[in-house]
Design a protein around this motif. Structure first.
Motif, PDB file in Angstrom:
ATOM      1  N   MET A 192       0.825  -1.199   0.000  1.00 40.59           N
ATOM      2  CA  MET A 192       0.000   0.000   0.000  1.00 40.59           C
ATOM      3  C   MET A 192       0.864   1.256   0.000  1.00 40.59           C
ATOM      4  N   PHE A 193       1.992   1.215   0.701  1.00 35.27           N
ATOM      5  CA  PHE A 193       2.909   2.356   0.725  1.00 35.27           C
ATOM      6  C   PHE A 193       3.428   2.649  -0.681  1.00 35.27           C
ATOM      7  N   VAL A 194       3.872   1.596  -1.382  1.00 34.48           N
ATOM      8  CA  VAL A 194       4.401   1.779  -2.738  1.00 34.48           C
ATOM      9  C   VAL A 194       3.323   2.337  -3.660  1.00 34.48           C
ATOM     10  N   GLU A 195       2.117   1.777  -3.580  1.00 37.15           N
ATOM     11  CA  GLU A 195       1.031   2.241  -4.445  1.00 37.15           C
ATOM     12  C   GLU A 195       0.686   3.692  -4.137  1.00 37.15           C
ATOM     13  N   TYR A 196       0.617   4.033  -2.845  1.00 40.81           N
ATOM     14  CA  TYR A 196       0.268   5.407  -2.464  1.00 40.81           C
ATOM     15  C   TYR A 196       1.325   6.382  -2.983  1.00 40.81           C
ATOM     16  N   TYR A 197       2.606   6.058  -2.779  1.00 38.72           N
ATOM     17  CA  TYR A 197       3.663   6.981  -3.192  1.00 38.72           C
ATOM     18  C   TYR A 197       3.686   7.145  -4.705  1.00 38.72           C
ATOM     19  N   GLU A 198       3.594   6.035  -5.431  1.00 39.32           N
ATOM     20  CA  GLU A 198       3.649   6.117  -6.888  1.00 39.32           C
ATOM     21  C   GLU A 198       2.477   6.917  -7.444  1.00 39.32           C
ATOM     22  N   HIS A 199       1.316   6.791  -6.823  1.00 38.65           N
ATOM     23  CA  HIS A 199       0.126   7.481  -7.332  1.00 38.65           C
ATOM     24  C   HIS A 199       0.082   8.947  -6.913  1.00 38.65           C
TER      25      HIS A 199
ATOM     26  N   THR B 150       7.417  16.057  -6.320  1.00 42.39           N
ATOM     27  CA  THR B 150       6.794  15.356  -7.441  1.00 42.39           C
ATOM     28  C   THR B 150       7.857  14.792  -8.391  1.00 42.39           C
ATOM     29  N   GLY B 151       7.643  13.550  -8.790  1.00 45.20           N
ATOM     30  CA  GLY B 151       8.540  12.922  -9.756  1.00 45.20           C
ATOM     31  C   GLY B 151       9.748  12.237  -9.149  1.00 45.20           C
ATOM     32  N   LYS B 152       9.924  12.340  -7.830  1.00 45.26           N
ATOM     33  CA  LYS B 152      11.071  11.717  -7.179  1.00 45.26           C
ATOM     34  C   LYS B 152      10.885  10.203  -7.180  1.00 45.26           C
ATOM     35  N   PRO B 153      11.785   9.421  -7.814  1.00 41.43           N
ATOM     36  CA  PRO B 153      11.631   7.957  -7.826  1.00 41.43           C
ATOM     37  C   PRO B 153      11.696   7.390  -6.414  1.00 41.43           C
ATOM     38  N   LEU B 154      10.839   6.415  -6.150  1.00 36.64           N
ATOM     39  CA  LEU B 154      10.760   5.859  -4.806  1.00 36.64           C
ATOM     40  C   LEU B 154      12.052   5.148  -4.413  1.00 36.64           C
ATOM     41  N   GLY B 155      12.645   4.407  -5.342  1.00 37.59           N
ATOM     42  CA  GLY B 155      13.878   3.684  -5.016  1.00 37.59           C
ATOM     43  C   GLY B 155      14.987   4.613  -4.566  1.00 37.59           C
TER      44      GLY B 155
END
Length: 647
Positions: free
Chosen positions: A247-254, A363-368
């Motif tokens: 859920m964290f990954v989905e929230y951040y990416e969206h 905005t646009g900062k890659p999560l990795g």
């Protein structure tokens, strides 16, 4: 289904034919046994009764014949008047199943024989052991063949039904996907599927399928609600009820990485430092309670920030997204968490609770990339003190060559620094306040990449500690420092060298350091080894062993960053250091903080009573220096006194 019926019928007829053949074979075998028995009976009559009277025939004659032939189990001789002349029953050692068969066979077909003169009649029961065993084997074989024949249609139909269910499931799932996707843009159910789409899905356009489409339309809300419910359960952490890593990954990416509007904020990662120890010493149930308590603290603190989101990433890590919260405001978040964790630590009698790393995002900062930076900030927080936090500000990220490194990159960089000995030494003096005070210059290390770029020192040391490479770094710094002191002829000056707690607690490092210092005994007496208070209290026994060794070779010890832990003064007294260096947090704004002034004055009085000098670090203004002097500290260090300079 037609194939299944054929297989069942084939099985039935096969079993019937096999059973009839078995019965015919058994009947033939039994008839042959009876004929043989009759011949044996007549042979005995001819042998023992011909030319003799019955009075001359003894039971022994018949018993001998029975024993030799083993054909009969019962042998009865009667005359034609029905009077029994001889009755012999021979016991047979038959298995239980064969005994039942023998009784059944002879009950149905009693056998008789007469002699040639027809003056006597012989009634006998044959020994049916061989026939019973044969019938038993035939029945077992029939059962085995029947079971095998029954398994064939079952296995065949199991394969057919699996293929059928898979095809139906795929077809229906694809059809539902098409329905839901197209239904979002159209309300006309009759136009949802055309013939070509149905054929591409391997289905026929039939009234039944249209009824399915209408049914899906009527249940659309229920389907969406059920899907959302399933998703929430799959994305929920069982222990805390928070969203999990997915859920964290989905929230951040969206909401961040792919957001259409420009956004910014802060990401905090909180790592529970005591989970493994609690699981091992108190049990997993207590570990779960500890995690729940930490999650409640995090939710309470983050709940004061509008739009904040809290997730549990793994067993010991939490993530908090603070939308529209700049780095300066995120500092307050870290301080509040630290205060709450420290309070919980005292109540639960723990050595620590959790550390926090904070980084800004936009905005646009890659999560990795962001996770790599926040993990770096976390490592730096862990190297400070119990429940500490560290924020990696935007200004720190600019020109920071190691900010986006992952663990593998850091390991490679640290290994190259060790192999190539790319370490530069700086020096910052401690200015003594009194005339009789002995102070020293602290040696500070700087590290460079292969391309000559300066690596962030705090991050480098924190990652070396995390990757269990700190001992090698400490050896490199000590070796380089000793060689520099010898080549520059600094044998009359005192130098301080930082040592990590992991090195101080390592038996191999302690042995190596003792041998290294004994090799240069004249330099050893001019060295002061600095170890943090937080590091020393992690293993008191090992800390005392290290300090005793340092004193044994003539060197000295400074407990740096003193006052940030919860260590009792008894612990400090038992370790018997030579100096303590108050943490910079007590110096900052000291002229206005009466509580810090009182605490530092108290520490000075207690330390002086046992012969320990007290230094203040982080002195950056004249006012701070003046207050330190009035509090009777023995030395001051900081940018106001002297900036670090190359040796």
């Amino acid at each position: 289904m037609a194939s299944f019926k054929k297989l069942v019928l084939l099985q039935f007829f096969s079993w019937l034919v096999f059973s009839l053949l078995g019965v015919l074979f058994f009947a033939s075998s039994f008839d042959a046994a009876v004929s043989k028995a009759q011949q044996s009976a007549q042979s005995m009559v001819t042998q023992y009764i011909q030319d003799k009277t019955m009075a001359e025939v003894t039971p022994q004659h018949i018993q001998t014949a029975l024993a030799d032939g083993k054909v009969f189990s019962t042998f009865i001789v009667r005359d034609f008047n029905g009077e029994t002349i001889l009755n012999i029953t021979q016991p047979t050692d038959l298995p239980f199943f064969s005994s039942i068969i023998e009784s059944s066979i002879n009950a149905v077909r009693p056998q008789f024989a007469v002699n040639k003169s027809k003056d006597i009649k012989i009634e006998f029961i044959i020994n049916a052991q061989s026939q019973g065993q044969l019938l038993q084997q035939a029945m077992l074989l029939t059962f085995a063949v029947t079971a095998l024949l029954a398994f064939i249609p079952i296995f065949y139909m199991r394969t057919i039904y699996r293929r059928l269910i898979r095809n139906v499931s795929t077809t229906v799932a694809d059809a539902v996907d098409v329905y839901i996707t197209r239904n979002q843009n159209s309300a006309n159910i009759d136009n949802e599927f055309d013939t070509e789409e149905m054929q591409s899905l391997g289905a026929d356009l039939t009234p039944s399928f249209k009824r399915l489409a209408h049914f899906l339309k009527s249940k659309e809300h229920d389907i969406k609600s059920a899907a959302q419910s399933i998703k929430q359960e799959a994305y929920k952490d069982v222990i805390t009820g928070l969203g999990n890593r997915n859920m964290f990954v989905e929230y951040y990416e969206h909401h961040v990485e792919a957001a259409t509007k420009k956004t910014f904020g802060s990401l905090a990662m909180i790592r529970c430092s005591e989970l493994q120890i609690i699981n091992q010493t108190r049990g997993y149930q207590k570990g779960d309670e500890y995690i729940k308590s930490v999650s409640e603290i995090i939710k309470h603190v983050s709940g004061t920030y509008t739009g904040s989101q809290t997730f549990r990433l793994n067993s010991s890590d939490f993530a908090v997204i603070l939308p529209n919260v700049p780095s300066k405001e995120a500092e307050h978040f870290g301080e509040t968490l630290q205060a709450r964790f420290t309070q919980f630590q005292q109540n639960q009698e723990l050595s620590s609770v959790a550390n926090t790393g904070i980084v800004p995002y936009e905005t646009g900062k890659p999560l990795g990339e962001l996770l790599s930076v926040v993990d770096n900030a976390m490592s730096m927080a862990q190297s400070k003190q119990a429940n500490a936090w560290h924020i990696q500000r935007e200004s720190d990220l600019v020109n920071n060559v190691g900010a986006g490194f992952g663990n593998q990159n850091w390991r490679k960089v640290i290994s190259e620094v060790i192999t190539s000995k790319r370490v530069a030494l700086m020096m910052q003096n401690i200015m003594p306040v009194g005339k009789n005070t002995k102070a020293y210059a602290e040696i500070q290390a700087r590290f460079k990449t292969e391309e000559g770029q300066m690596l962030p020192t705090a991050s480098f040391l924190a990652m070396a500690e995390k990757l269990e490479m700190a001992i090698d770094i400490d050896r490199l710094i000590i070796d380089t420092s000793l060689e520099l002191i010898k080549t520059r002829n600094f044998t009359e000056k005192y130098f301080g060298i930082n040592v990590t707690a992991s090195s101080a607690h390592s038996d191999q490092f302690v042995i190596w350091l003792e041998r290294r210092l004994l090799k240069d005994a004249n330099i050893a007496s001019k060295l002061v080894f600095e170890v943090s208070e937080f590091g020393l209290q992690q293993n008191i026994k090992a800390s005392k062993r290290f300090i005793d060794m340092v004193h044994r070779v003539g060197a000295r010890i400074t407990v740096e960053r003193f006052g940030v832990g919860l260590t009792s003064f008894k612990f400090f007294r038992d370790l018997k250091p030579d100096f303590i260096k108050m943490d910079a947090s007590y110096t900052r704004g000291l002229e206005e903080d009466k509580n810090n002034q009182y605490f530092m004055r108290l520490m000075v009085d207690l330390a002086h009573r046992i012969g320990v000098n007290v230094f203040a670090e982080g002195v950056e203004t004249q006012e701070e220096k003046h207050i330190v002097e009035t509090l009777c500290l023995d030395g001051v260090q900081g940018y106001y006194i002297e900036k670090p300079k190359e040796i």
